[in-house]
Design an enzyme around this catalytic site. Sequence first.
Site, PDB file in Angstrom:
ATOM      1  N   ILE A  74      31.563  43.603  26.641  1.00 25.91           N
ATOM      2  CA  ILE A  74      30.529  43.713  27.682  1.00 25.91           C
ATOM      3  C   ILE A  74      31.314  44.040  28.942  1.00 25.91           C
ATOM      4  O   ILE A  74      32.341  43.420  29.222  1.00 25.91           O
ATOM      5  CB  ILE A  74      29.716  42.399  27.803  1.00 25.91           C
ATOM      6  CG1 ILE A  74      28.661  42.459  28.903  1.00 25.91           C
ATOM      7  CG2 ILE A  74      30.607  41.195  28.005  1.00 25.91           C
ATOM      8  CD1 ILE A  74      27.753  41.202  28.953  1.00 25.91           C
ATOM      9  N   SER A  75      30.871  45.041  29.704  1.00 33.39           N
ATOM     10  CA  SER A  75      31.647  45.501  30.868  1.00 33.39           C
ATOM     11  C   SER A  75      31.739  44.419  31.939  1.00 33.39           C
ATOM     12  O   SER A  75      30.894  43.521  32.031  1.00 33.39           O
ATOM     13  CB  SER A  75      30.996  46.744  31.475  1.00 33.39           C
ATOM     14  OG  SER A  75      30.936  47.782  30.533  1.00 33.39           O
TER      15      SER A  75
END
Length: 225
Positions: A74-75
């Site tokens: 997940i960024s």
Amino acid sequence: MAAETVDFERECERLIQEIERDARETVHFFGTARFDAAVLAAIAKVPREAFVPAAARPFAYINRPLAIGHGQTISQPYIVAAMTHMLALTPAARVLEIGAGCGYQAAVLAEIAAEVVTVETIPALAEAAAERLARLGYDNVQVHVGDGWKGWAEAAPYDAIIVTAAAAEMPAELVAQLAPGGRMAIPLGRPYETQRLVLVAKDAEGNLTESVNLPVAFVPLVKGD
Ligand code: SAH
């Protein structure tokens, strides 16, 4: 640290302050020291703890990327904010995301835009993201399994396109699926090397300009068949 001992609301407030500080530090890339208020409001609203694996939940509001399984991440929240800001979304916007992952970025987009189409190549991630987004009430997001290099032609053109994995070259199909006046945020560069986050703007005549060029590190946008 058990998840239930974390005050997510407070953690989220602290995260927003960190994003605001990071935005000031990258003013020269974006030409602004502040991301759109709508972007920060969306980040404040989406429960990031609902998108990460249970073991990572206590760290949900740390300004870092986190593992989500299948070798994917997940960024970092700052990057989610920066990319969403780059798109200059209006409430009427129709957005294509490439790389649904856990669905977090799609939820942030869905807080601002009218409609989000997101394409993910790993079926298990797509399925989990779709289920999670539906459970959280994001009924303006469609999740599809597919090869993001091809975009999602059925619903094209899009006012905005966001690619959340690094492309070794500019994906021609995505450029084609961008509406005149549209904007695309895409990390360009080879895997495991420093990539640059590029804003591609298409004008009314279809001419393209590139800007921003923030150095970033993304997982690769894998090539389909
Ligand atoms: N936006 C995501 C982060 C995604 S990480 C989030 O908010 O969680 C990048 C994602 O791109 C991974 O899930 C990876 O499986 C996906 N991906 C990589 N290559 C792809 C391709 N060719 N088409 C679609 N998705 C791709």
